[in-house]
Write an enzyme that holds these catalytic residues in place. Structure first.
Site, mmCIF file in Angstrom:
data_model
loop_
_atom_site.group_PDB
_atom_site.id
_atom_site.type_symbol
_atom_site.label_atom_id
_atom_site.label_comp_id
_atom_site.label_asym_id
_atom_site.label_seq_id
_atom_site.Cartn_x
_atom_site.Cartn_y
_atom_site.Cartn_z
ATOM 1 N N MET A 46 45.028 39.454 21.087
ATOM 2 C CA MET A 46 44.291 38.391 21.778
ATOM 3 C C MET A 46 42.805 38.708 21.840
ATOM 4 O O MET A 46 41.966 37.807 21.749
ATOM 5 C CB MET A 46 44.857 38.157 23.180
ATOM 6 C CG MET A 46 46.274 37.599 23.189
ATOM 7 S SD MET A 46 46.496 36.134 22.145
ATOM 8 C CE MET A 46 45.339 34.996 22.882
ATOM 9 N N GLU A 47 42.467 39.976 21.970
ATOM 10 C CA GLU A 47 41.059 40.366 21.985
ATOM 11 C C GLU A 47 40.405 40.054 20.641
ATOM 12 O O GLU A 47 39.282 39.525 20.594
ATOM 13 C CB GLU A 47 40.926 41.856 22.341
ATOM 14 C CG GLU A 47 41.164 42.162 23.803
ATOM 15 C CD GLU A 47 42.629 42.133 24.258
ATOM 16 O OE1 GLU A 47 42.875 42.236 25.467
ATOM 17 O OE2 GLU A 47 43.544 41.984 23.402
ATOM 18 N N CYS A 93 46.840 38.051 29.900
ATOM 19 C CA CYS A 93 46.442 39.239 29.141
ATOM 20 C C CYS A 93 46.146 40.388 30.097
ATOM 21 O O CYS A 93 45.592 40.182 31.182
ATOM 22 C CB CYS A 93 45.186 38.963 28.316
ATOM 23 S SG CYS A 93 45.495 38.023 26.831
ATOM 24 N N HIS A 94 46.503 41.590 29.663
ATOM 25 C CA HIS A 94 46.202 42.778 30.445
ATOM 26 C C HIS A 94 44.753 43.196 30.241
ATOM 27 O O HIS A 94 44.199 43.023 29.161
ATOM 28 C CB HIS A 94 47.097 43.947 30.010
ATOM 29 C CG HIS A 94 48.523 43.744 30.363
ATOM 30 N ND1 HIS A 94 49.378 43.018 29.571
ATOM 31 C CD2 HIS A 94 49.251 44.170 31.423
ATOM 32 C CE1 HIS A 94 50.573 42.995 30.128
ATOM 33 N NE2 HIS A 94 50.528 43.688 31.255
ATOM 34 N N ASP A 137 27.055 26.561 18.587
ATOM 35 C CA ASP A 137 26.032 26.270 19.598
ATOM 36 C C ASP A 137 24.623 26.428 19.038
ATOM 37 O O ASP A 137 23.748 25.607 19.287
ATOM 38 C CB ASP A 137 26.217 27.194 20.810
ATOM 39 C CG ASP A 137 25.180 26.950 21.884
ATOM 40 O OD1 ASP A 137 24.988 25.774 22.281
ATOM 41 O OD2 ASP A 137 24.533 27.921 22.322
#
Length: 157
Positions: free
Chosen positions: A114-115, A79-80, A129
């Site tokens: 992707m972000e 990824c950039h 969690d």
């Protein structure tokens, strides 16, 4: 037109896409996912207004998701690194499930799919969690791109 994998070069090696010849444009992506709970666990969390011993589950997950979006290029090797204009994460309760939505905007040569997917994933993992003390039977599911705009092709699920 034959589609090809963009991150594999002619020799079959991993390769970061060269975006230097692409036009800078406004880009947006939205992704969603779910965190599914056993009914009794969800009812307990809802009755406590999604507050745990570690604080607000929802607000902590939102902040973690934003951090995840900002770190995407460090987590996903090809990824950039991009300058983000906006990140918005929303988490809504619905029928033993927390629905996570992440919207990301930028003005760049490459998109933010992707972000957005990373933001949803990190938010969901943070919820897990913070809630695992109540049950390990919590499922993260259906993480997917819903919409992207800008660049060559738009996408709508």
């Amino acid at each position: 037109m034959k589609k090809e994998l963009s991150h594999i070069d002619d020799s079959g090696n991993a390769s970061m896409v060269d975006v230097s010849n692409k036009d800078v444009s406004s880009r947006m992506a939205m992704a969603t996912g779910q965190v599914n709970f056993p009914k009794d666990v969800f009812e307990t969390l809802k009755a406590q207004d999604f507050l745990g011993k570690k604080g607000s589950i929802l607000q902590t997950a939102i902040i973690a998701g934003i951090q995840g979006v900002k770190k995407t290029s460090e987590l996903i090797p090809l990824c950039h690194q991009i300058n983000l204009s906006k990140v918005h994460i929303d988490i809504q309760p619905k029928e033993n499930t927390l629905l996570v939505t992440c919207m990301v905007k930028c003005t760049e040569r490459t998109g933010v799919e992707m972000e957005a997917l990373t933001g949803v994933s990190v938010s969901a993992l943070t919820i897990y969690d913070m809630c695992k003390a109540l049950s390990h039977d919590i499922k993260i599911s259906n993480i997917q791109l819903e919409h992207k705009s800008g660049g060559k092709h738009d996408f709508n699920r």
